[in-house]
Write an enzyme that holds these catalytic residues in place. Sequence first.
Site, mmCIF file in Angstrom:
data_model
loop_
_atom_site.group_PDB
_atom_site.id
_atom_site.type_symbol
_atom_site.label_atom_id
_atom_site.label_comp_id
_atom_site.label_asym_id
_atom_site.label_seq_id
_atom_site.Cartn_x
_atom_site.Cartn_y
_atom_site.Cartn_z
ATOM 1 C CG ASP A 18 -0.397 43.365 18.864
ATOM 2 O OD1 ASP A 18 -1.409 44.011 18.561
ATOM 3 O OD2 ASP A 18 0.091 43.347 20.012
ATOM 4 C CE LYS A 21 -5.901 41.131 15.001
ATOM 5 N NZ LYS A 21 -4.636 41.003 15.737
ATOM 6 N N GLY A 45 -5.422 47.510 18.281
ATOM 7 C CA GLY A 45 -4.656 48.550 17.590
ATOM 8 C C GLY A 45 -4.188 47.928 16.293
ATOM 9 C CG HIS A 46 -6.465 46.067 13.979
ATOM 10 N ND1 HIS A 46 -7.609 45.442 13.561
ATOM 11 C CD2 HIS A 46 -6.120 45.448 15.147
ATOM 12 C CE1 HIS A 46 -7.933 44.492 14.433
ATOM 13 N NE2 HIS A 46 -7.058 44.481 15.402
ATOM 14 C CD GLN A 225 -8.938 41.989 21.120
ATOM 15 O OE1 GLN A 225 -10.069 41.595 20.920
ATOM 16 N NE2 GLN A 225 -8.623 43.260 21.009
#
Length: 426
Positions: A18, A21, A45-46, A225
Amino acid sequence: MFDNKTRTLVVVGAQWGDEGKGKLVDVLAERADWVVRYQGGANAGHTVHIGDAKFVLRQIPSGILHPGVRCAVGNGVVLDPDTLFSEVDRLVADGIDVEGRLYISDRAHLVLPYHKLLDGESSASKEIGTTGRGIGPAYEDKIARRGVRVLDLRHPARVRQLVERGVEHANGQLARFTERRADAEATLQLLERLTPRLLSLSQDVGLCVHQAIESGAAVLLEGAQGSLLDIDHGTYPFVTSSNTTSGGAAIGAGIAPTAIDAVLGVVKAYTTRVGHGPLPTEIPGDLGERIRELGNEFGAVTGRPRRCGWFDAVVVRYATRVNGLSGLAVTKLDVLDTLDRIAICTGYRVGDEEYREFPGDVTALEHIEPMYEWFEGWQQSTSEARTLEALPAKARRYLDRIRELVAAPIVYVSVGTRRDQIIGLE
Ligand code: GDP
Ligand code: IMO
Ligand code: MG
């Protein structure tokens, strides 16, 4: 970071995930021809903000938001087909043209309902605080050589055999902690429904990316990640089940390590972690809570509150080494704008001994005391700065110290969620 010399660039998280990225990939994708995901799956979750719209990408590379950029899901990803198509449909509904520019590796392993059931129910997953997306069980099946790959879908009889074997194994495991059982027929029905769509996207992604590189294309490899969640280099066992570090990029995209030109490490100007496991610089009490609110530190996937801590230079120096970082992108500097004091951890102390290297044994972290260097807060907004000079002197001093301690150049500073809220320092 893309230029004539750097055509293949890996973007990795250099903390516990988080780091931003998605935002960096979105900014860099402006100049990319391809964006490739190489590991993880729907545990990622980007987040990308474009104008007032917010997109959270789980399995589709963040480059999809740039028209014309080709996006591929590599062999190293564990792909949840159900989530994938919800994601595609959502993008299409939001006016993003996905047609003809999304490719799925025929070698990628599938995350099936029984993997999610196992991840949701097992006590081991609860102890780690996984995302419950079936990631660990799917990688377990891959390594145990009982996984289902995209290319297996071409052969219905083989799929039946593999799913029956997978369900039998999962049910054996489930019997140890729950009454719930996986259902092979329901899984086969799901696959039957999704197979035509999946096969229409399936490609030899390693070959496509290789050919793109050979032709001089700009290729971004989007890590998921963070380095401290790497199965080998992270805070084992409180890690994810893949190699999140840059070494995993070649394996997971299906290209040669020598094809990679540079590695960008994304870090927050502080530290967060979601799930269990050590976080040496964790800030307890009201201040930790305040940073969580200021940084909106709630999981993009699970909504869980993220634990917040000071910037840990031991962690990021370690990540710089294991990834071979060419440069750093420091995000969320603006989150610290209102604090009166800010700390950087420069080492760990146990009794009289000082440690500057990150330990392999996480139990060692239970007894350490972080050594802090304190900085006066700049107490001024940074979100409108677009050059280094426009940042308050105290913020520049803070960044300078990070660069010195980590021994990597800072090439981007992000000062807000929007695309334009970024300072390029090359
Ligand atoms: P990822 O998983 O590394 O892509 O990061 P996430 O999207 O899970 O979490 C990063 C969060 O920080 C997202 O909500 C982003 O919109 C937000 N973000 C990224 N860069 C910045 C920044 O410079 N400032 C602020 N305030 N938010 C940022
Ligand atoms: P992005 O790509 C932050 C964490 C989980 C848990 C551990 C193992 O958005 O940075 P898993 O479901 O992978 O088996 O969970 O890893 N985790 C993440 N933390 N960001 C992520 O992804 C994460 N993906 C997994 O919270 O502690
Ligand atoms: Mg995330």
